[in-house]
Design an enzyme around this catalytic site. Sequence first.
Site, short mmCIF file in Angstrom:
data_model
loop_
_atom_site.label_atom_id
_atom_site.label_comp_id
_atom_site.label_asym_id
_atom_site.label_seq_id
_atom_site.Cartn_x
_atom_site.Cartn_y
_atom_site.Cartn_z
N HIS A 217 44.25 43.69 32.35
CA HIS A 217 42.81 43.95 32.52
C HIS A 217 42.59 45.25 33.30
O HIS A 217 41.81 46.12 32.89
CB HIS A 217 42.17 42.76 33.25
N GLU A 218 43.30 45.41 34.41
CA GLU A 218 43.12 46.62 35.24
C GLU A 218 43.54 47.87 34.46
O GLU A 218 42.90 48.91 34.57
CB GLU A 218 43.93 46.51 36.53
N HIS A 221 40.83 49.18 32.46
CA HIS A 221 39.95 50.08 33.22
C HIS A 221 40.63 51.44 33.40
O HIS A 221 39.99 52.49 33.25
CB HIS A 221 39.66 49.50 34.61
N HIS A 227 33.88 46.65 31.14
CA HIS A 227 33.90 45.24 30.77
C HIS A 227 33.29 45.03 29.39
O HIS A 227 32.49 45.84 28.91
CB HIS A 227 33.17 44.41 31.82
N1 TQI Z 1 38.10 43.33 40.13
C1 TQI Z 1 37.10 43.93 39.38
C2 TQI Z 1 37.62 44.17 37.96
O1 TQI Z 1 38.69 44.75 37.77
C3 TQI Z 1 36.65 45.24 39.98
C4 TQI Z 1 35.58 45.84 39.10
C5 TQI Z 1 34.35 45.40 38.89
C6 TQI Z 1 35.75 46.99 38.32
N2 TQI Z 1 33.70 46.24 38.02
C7 TQI Z 1 34.54 47.20 37.66
C8 TQI Z 1 36.81 47.85 38.14
C9 TQI Z 1 34.39 48.24 36.78
C10 TQI Z 1 36.64 48.90 37.27
C11 TQI Z 1 35.44 49.09 36.60
O2 TQI Z 1 36.96 43.73 37.04
S1 TQI Z 1 38.35 41.74 40.09
C12 TQI Z 1 39.21 40.09 36.60
C13 TQI Z 1 38.56 39.15 35.66
C14 TQI Z 1 39.13 41.32 38.61
C15 TQI Z 1 38.55 40.47 37.74
O3 TQI Z 1 39.28 41.50 41.11
O4 TQI Z 1 37.10 41.05 40.15
C16 TQI Z 1 40.46 40.57 36.34
C17 TQI Z 1 40.38 41.80 38.37
F1 TQI Z 1 38.29 39.72 34.51
F2 TQI Z 1 39.35 38.14 35.40
F3 TQI Z 1 37.48 38.68 36.18
C18 TQI Z 1 41.06 41.43 37.22
CL1 TQI Z 1 41.33 40.09 34.94
ZN ZN Z 2 37.39 44.46 35.39
#
Ligand code: TQI
Ligand code: ZN
Length: 474
Positions: A217-218, A221, A227
């Site tokens: 997922h990261e 990004h 998303h």
């Molecule tokens: N971290 C968020 C994410 O990676 C941080 C974030 C929010 C972000 N909006 C963003 C990063 C826009 C870049 C661009 O989404 S988290 C998930 C999931 C997170 C969440 O820690 O909330 C995953 C990290 F999708 F499962 F909710 C990994 Cl897989």
């Molecule tokens: Zn994300």
Amino acid sequence: MEHPAAFALTLVVCLGLCDAAPTTPSSDDHQIAEAYLSQFYRDPNTTESRGRRVNLPDFENDLKAMQEFFGLEVTGKMDKNTLEVMKQPRCGVTDVARFGHFQGKPKWKQSVVTYRITEYTSQLSQREVDATIAKAFQLYSDVIPLDFKQIYSGTADIMILFKAGYHGDFYPFDGPSGVLAHANSPGPEQGGDTHFDEDEKWTLRPQGVNLLLVAAHEFGHALGLDHSQDRSALMYPTYQYINTNGYKLPQDDRLGVQALYGVRTPTVKPDPKPEPKPDPGPSPPEPCNRDLVFDAATSIRGELYFFKNEHYWKKGFYSGLSTHKIKSTWRSIDSVDAAYEFKGRDITFLFKGKQYWAIRGSTTLTGYPKPISKFGFPSTVKKIDAAVYVASTGRTLFFVGSKYWSFNERTAKMDAGFPKTIWHNIPGIGSKVDAAFENYGYLYFSDGAQQTEYDFGSKRVNRVLLNYGWLDCY
Ligand code: TQI
Ligand code: ZN
Ligand code: ZN
């Protein structure tokens, strides 16, 4: 974050069958455009937590986004080409898959992107982290013409670390749960950098926070994906465990990343030389078949073995999938009805008809085969369908037709009161079991091509899968 998601607009792609929009009489172009933008370019819940501007419809900006998405000249003004696109039939906005890119569509321009892991987590071995991070990148490099290379010193494009709390940027982590990780969108300096919160319980299992899924997922990004609103997308913004065995990039994310980088053209395989084989024997079964039924399945020393006719597939976390002839590993065995691993003794038992063998790795122990009556089966039992050892109870379950038996490994005796009816006592797994195995604490029962992931502790079915999902198929 370099490009926070705050101002990202939702972009829409047409998938599968789309309904043609009714052709509106073109009395007022601006009105058509306004209707189009509010239908496809405005988030119905504008005040949601992603921090999008609580905005009045911004015609010019939304129009620019639309023009950018369709590769038109980005003017923010209505022109002939833009109107043309808007009048084209397209899919309705609801429940079509949709991915997003960041504002300005930042992306990597080079064909090899380097990454370096500067601080590892204490919860997994370095080898496990390296392998998992490589796997997460490979999900993308499988489908786009970009390669990822790990380096061990100096500055990489994507710098990766595991750290709790404050870790050198404006986004300190928040302790267990909450934010798990974050990544910058592509760009110079900190662009692409990916940070994991060391306060999370990082695992390679369904329990805890699965590193492969979060890293994938990261990296989405870090490659420029925002998303998605598609619930089955990796970029959907809620964490949900999915089987990581043979996991491939979901369609929505693949389309999203291919829209930025293009499609990886399949490598042309060199003509296979027709080598005369000594004895071809029966050809191996086709793994990627939704109707695939296993004869037997078991773990052996941390790898999974799936038996089918004269062959078996071996699946390891590091080694991937391979196909073998049963006879070439265990000379006296040509096919297998049931198998189970007794981890404590590093022994696996293979069953065929009224006989069974004990094996350790690739050696067959001496004194085998023995008759299955040694386990206490009556002579009416002519073959075992499936077997699995349940570590939490010290029992091995044997499945025969619609019934199952429970064998106490400590006392080496069948438990009293068996056989019992499967559907009545283990509800949800089907009326028979063709193959059964344990993996990371869950039990897997196959009935035909279907398989249930079962939590023996809570006696609950977790998920229903297909057998072939284990065999690295698209
Ligand atoms: N971290 C968020 C994410 O990676 C941080 C974030 C929010 C972000 N909006 C963003 C990063 C826009 C870049 C661009 O989404 S988290 C998930 C999931 C997170 C969440 O820690 O909330 C995953 C990290 F999708 F499962 F909710 C990994 Cl897989
Ligand atoms: Zn994300
Ligand atoms: Zn950070």
